[in-house]
Design an enzyme around this catalytic site. Structure first.
Site, PDB file in Angstrom:
ATOM      1  N   PRO A 208       0.833  -1.211   0.000  1.00 47.65           N
ATOM      2  CA  PRO A 208       0.000   0.000   0.000  1.00 47.65           C
ATOM      3  C   PRO A 208       0.863   1.255   0.000  1.00 47.65           C
ATOM      4  O   PRO A 208       2.058   1.212   0.307  1.00 47.65           O
ATOM      5  CB  PRO A 208      -0.811  -0.129   1.305  1.00 47.65           C
ATOM      6  N   GLY A 210       2.717   4.519   1.168  1.00 47.82           N
ATOM      7  CA  GLY A 210       3.245   4.997   2.441  1.00 47.82           C
ATOM      8  C   GLY A 210       3.894   3.959   3.309  1.00 47.82           C
ATOM      9  O   GLY A 210       4.208   4.234   4.470  1.00 47.82           O
ATOM     10  N   THR A 211       4.141   2.753   2.796  1.00 42.34           N
ATOM     11  CA  THR A 211       4.726   1.690   3.615  1.00 42.34           C
ATOM     12  C   THR A 211       6.243   1.653   3.542  1.00 42.34           C
ATOM     13  O   THR A 211       6.865   0.808   4.186  1.00 42.34           O
ATOM     14  CB  THR A 211       4.154   0.326   3.198  1.00 42.34           C
ATOM     15  N   GLY A 212       6.875   2.501   2.748  1.00 48.79           N
ATOM     16  CA  GLY A 212       8.329   2.599   2.749  1.00 48.79           C
ATOM     17  C   GLY A 212       9.018   1.870   1.614  1.00 48.79           C
ATOM     18  O   GLY A 212      10.181   1.487   1.752  1.00 48.79           O
ATOM     19  N   LYS A 213       8.353   1.698   0.476  1.00 49.84           N
ATOM     20  CA  LYS A 213       8.978   0.989  -0.647  1.00 49.84           C
ATOM     21  C   LYS A 213      10.149   1.792  -1.225  1.00 49.84           C
ATOM     22  O   LYS A 213      11.226   1.248  -1.462  1.00 49.84           O
ATOM     23  CB  LYS A 213       7.926   0.708  -1.728  1.00 49.84           C
ATOM     24  N   THR A 214       9.944   3.066  -1.452  1.00 48.23           N
ATOM     25  CA  THR A 214      11.024   3.911  -1.968  1.00 48.23           C
ATOM     26  C   THR A 214      12.151   4.028  -0.955  1.00 48.23           C
ATOM     27  O   THR A 214      13.340   4.035  -1.320  1.00 48.23           O
ATOM     28  CB  THR A 214      10.472   5.302  -2.323  1.00 48.23           C
ATOM     29  N   HIS A 429     -25.501   9.439  19.944  1.00 45.08           N
ATOM     30  CA  HIS A 429     -25.032   8.637  18.811  1.00 45.08           C
ATOM     31  C   HIS A 429     -23.665   8.021  19.125  1.00 45.08           C
ATOM     32  O   HIS A 429     -23.467   6.802  18.976  1.00 45.08           O
ATOM     33  CB  HIS A 429     -24.948   9.520  17.558  1.00 45.08           C
ATOM     34  N   GLU A 430     -22.719   8.846  19.575  1.00 43.47           N
ATOM     35  CA  GLU A 430     -21.383   8.338  19.868  1.00 43.47           C
ATOM     36  C   GLU A 430     -21.396   7.430  21.093  1.00 43.47           C
ATOM     37  O   GLU A 430     -20.631   6.459  21.154  1.00 43.47           O
ATOM     38  CB  GLU A 430     -20.416   9.509  20.084  1.00 43.47           C
TER      39      GLU A 430
END
Length: 671
Positions: A208, A210-214, A429-430
């Site tokens: 995905p 933003g997982t640090g591939k670059t 609701h919350e």
């Protein structure tokens, strides 16, 4: 670095000089005169006896153009005149000039006309070539100093001193272990050759955003200390045919000159999509670029010492020829980090920041499930910015909590004004969501509840899994759907009406229920995979095919099963909230008073009916002490009444519903 105005001047100056030369030539061929005479003025000049010193006659088809010089008050005066070209005019003019002793010449008009005609014919072509040259220079890149022939050169950026190391990459131990082999090969290739092993030619990093591939690719280059060529897949493809293939060839040529080295192609799906899926037979520029890339990676010529790293989050759309062994021999899945990995990533990004003593990265990691490395970095950055804004010397847990909320839902919109009815609606609701999380065993754990609006949401409920698991059971998924229904059911029970605030809850619940039926086999239809009929896919060249692979009857049964799951979860949610109405009212009252409740406060209210004494800040910034005694029923009062002497005339106590006004009075009394 040269400035843009200087480059622009150097580009325009040659064309400006060319225009000046053309104007000068035209001026020389057509000298200007100081006086233009009419026919009658010329005749009067001749009749007055004024001698014309010199003249030049240029006859044409209809008129005779004459220029010359005469003296007036002893000063030479240039003149020009146009006379009608009749049969006798030319002879009479020449006779008169000869009798007066004027030196004159006769020029042929066809020579000048031909010269100017040639100039006017080729001038637009010259200007067009100049404009095209200017455009090719700009498109070719490199600013004003770029040459047109560099248009097909590689756009890959070369870095020879990469600073990133594996110590800068946290939470990816298995991924780094796989990539260490590449580092060892680049440092000592003989070690692998002696064993008869061949290092992978290409490694594809899949995961995905933003997982640090670059970051991993840069770390490999930094550890091996080799040149690093980086390029995006979209930089290969241009509108001109053959440019992308030429850039691929040039990139590998430069890589061979710098071998051993690493080529990193980011977002390779931009150029590596499956061939044959385009309109028009697939002979487009992108596919030709992909063909050249395939040949360069594993073709007739070897690429010794070149390792190709690529990154994508869409490996499913890549061409099979690109993924085969020999090109990308290895695929490494780079997933979102788990709890332990998130804590390590936070420590890496906290190196240059100052934190308060109570900041615990393990606790932050537990509150950020599903966050990528980039999102965790953004959390700490938002916390640092907030600390600076508030004038603090260190980053506190409050800053980090706000940073998490900002990443998930955006900044708080405290300026948005609610009516009192809307505030009550949001609070209940919350609180309904929170009650489900506190009651169901398999539901997510409530970490924080607030009625301060963020983004498009009127309130916010942070719920995280009790334990991070790789698989989810049917019971856990049903508990999640039940949790989504908590806010809607609370509105219906306490207000007798429903609002649009549950839109996102309904959407998430429906999506999860349909997933259970169509893909996970968790319904009465059995373990069968059904297409959802919502996503279009490319099947060969039939780009209109969809994933709807079932009949209309099956689609009807799928809808019935989805409705059944939703209805059952809705009934379960109604039962839980009905049985815990008093606890829900207590949490809602606390939300109305303090707007935000943490996990410890919510659990204390649910289990003991008391709010722990915790110092905090109200919305206006003043110090407050949360009340320690808030009872959610009157059991203790009844017990005290039984232990004391009963009043003889006291009537039996009847429990009745508490109105909103009574609840406000109760809170005011406790203050």
């Amino acid at each position: 670095m040269k400035s843009k105005p200087t480059s622009l001047i150097k580009t325009i100056l040659p064309w400006l000089l060319l225009l000046i030369l053309i104007g000068a030539a035209y001026t020389m061929l057509n000298p200007s005169t100081s006086k233009t005479l009419t026919t009658s003025e010329y005749e009067a000049l001749v009749n007055s006896g004024t001698k014309i010193e010199e003249a030049e006659i240029t006859p044409s088809d209809l008129v005779i153009s004459m220029t010359g010089v005469y003296k007036e008050d002893g000063k030479p005066v240039k003149f020009s005149v146009t006379l009608p070209n009749t049969e006798t005019q030319m002879n009479e003019l020449q006779t008169a000039l000869a009798e007066s002793g004027t030196l004159y010449t006769v020029r042929d008009a066809s020579g000048d006309g031909m010269f100017m005609s040639v100039i006017m014919t080729f001038l637009p072509t010259i200007l067009l070539i100049g404009v095209m040259f200017f455009m090719m220079t700009k498109i070719g890149g490199g600013g004003g100093n770029a040459k047109a022939f560099e248009f097909g050169n590689s756009r890959a950026k070369l870095e020879k001193d990469q600073k990133t190391r594996f110590t800068d990459v946290a939470g990816a131990d298995e991924e780094k272990e796989e990539l260490r082999e590449l580092v060892e090969f680049l440092k000592n290739p003989k070690k692998f050759a002696a064993m008869g092993a061949k290092i992978p030619k290409g490694v594809l990093l899949v995961g995905p955003p933003g997982t640090g591939k670059t970051l991993l690719a840069r770390a490999v280059s930094g550890e091996a200390n080799v040149p690093f060529f980086s390029i995006s897949g979209s930089e290969f493809v241009e509108m001109f045919v053959g440019v992308g293939a030429g850039r691929v060839r040039d990139m590998f040529k430069k890589a061979k000159e710098n071998a051993p080295c690493i080529i990193f192609i980011d977002e390779i799906d931009a150029v590596g999509r499956q061939r044959g899926s385009g309109i028009g037979g697939g002979h487009d520029e992108r596919e030709q670029t992909l063909n050249q890339l395939l040949v360069e990676m594993d073709g007739f010529a070897g690429n010794e010492g070149i390792i190709i790293l690529a990154a994508t989050n869409r490996a499913d759309v890549l061409d099979p020829a690109l993924l085969r062994p020999g090109r990308f021999d290895r695929q490494i899945q780079v997933a979102n980090p788990d709890k332990r990995a998130r804590a390590q990533i936070l420590q890496v990004h906290a190196r240059n920041k100052k934190f308060a003593a109570d900041v615990n990265f393990d606790n932050i990691a537990a509150r950020t499930p599903g966050f990528s490395g980039a999102e965790l970095q953004n959390v700490l950055n938002e916390a640092a910015l907030l600390a600076v804004r508030l004038g603090r010397d260190v980053i506190t847990m409050d800053d980090i909590d706000e940073g998490i909320d900002r990443v998930i839902g955006g900044p708080a919109k405290k300026s948005r004004k609610y009516t009192e009815k809307e505030r009550r609606l949001v609070a209940y609701h919350e609180a309904g969501h929170a009650i489900i999380g506190l009651t169901l065993e398999d539901a997510n754990k409530v970490q924080k509840v607030t009625i301060i609006p963020r983004g498009n949401a009127g309130g916010y409920n942070l719920m995280t899994p009790k334990e991070e698991t790789y698989f989810q059971t049917k019971t856990q998924l049903e508990a999640s759907i039940t949790g989504f229904m908590g806010g809607r059911v609370a509105e219906e029970i306490f207000f007798g009406d429903v609002s649009s605030g549950a839109q996102n809850d309904i959407e998430q619940a429906t999506r999860l229920a349909r997933l259970m039926v169509t893909e996970l086999g968790m319904s009465e239809l059995g373990p069968i995979k059904y297409g959802s009929g919502q996503d279009s896919v490319f099947l060969g060249r039939d780009y209109t095919s969809t994933n709807n692979d079932h009949s209309g009857q099956v689609a009807f049964e799928i809808d019935q099963q989805v409705r059944k799951i939703i209805d059952e979860c809705y009934k379960e949610c109604t039962r839980i909230i009905t049985e815990n109405k008093d606890k829900l009212e207590l949490i809602a009252a606390a939300l109305l008073e303090y707007e935000t409740l943490a996990n410890e406060q919510i659990e204390a209210l649910y289990t003991t009916g008391k709010m722990p004494e915790v110092s905090g800040k109200t919305t206006n910034g003043t110090d407050v002490i949360l009340p320690a005694e808030i009872r959610f029923n009157d059991q203790e009062e009844e017990k005290k009444a039984e232990e004391s002497e009963p009043a003889p005339a006291e009537e039996p106590r009847v429990r009745k519903p508490v109105s909103y006004e009574d609840l406000d009075d109760l809170i005011d009394d406790m203050k």
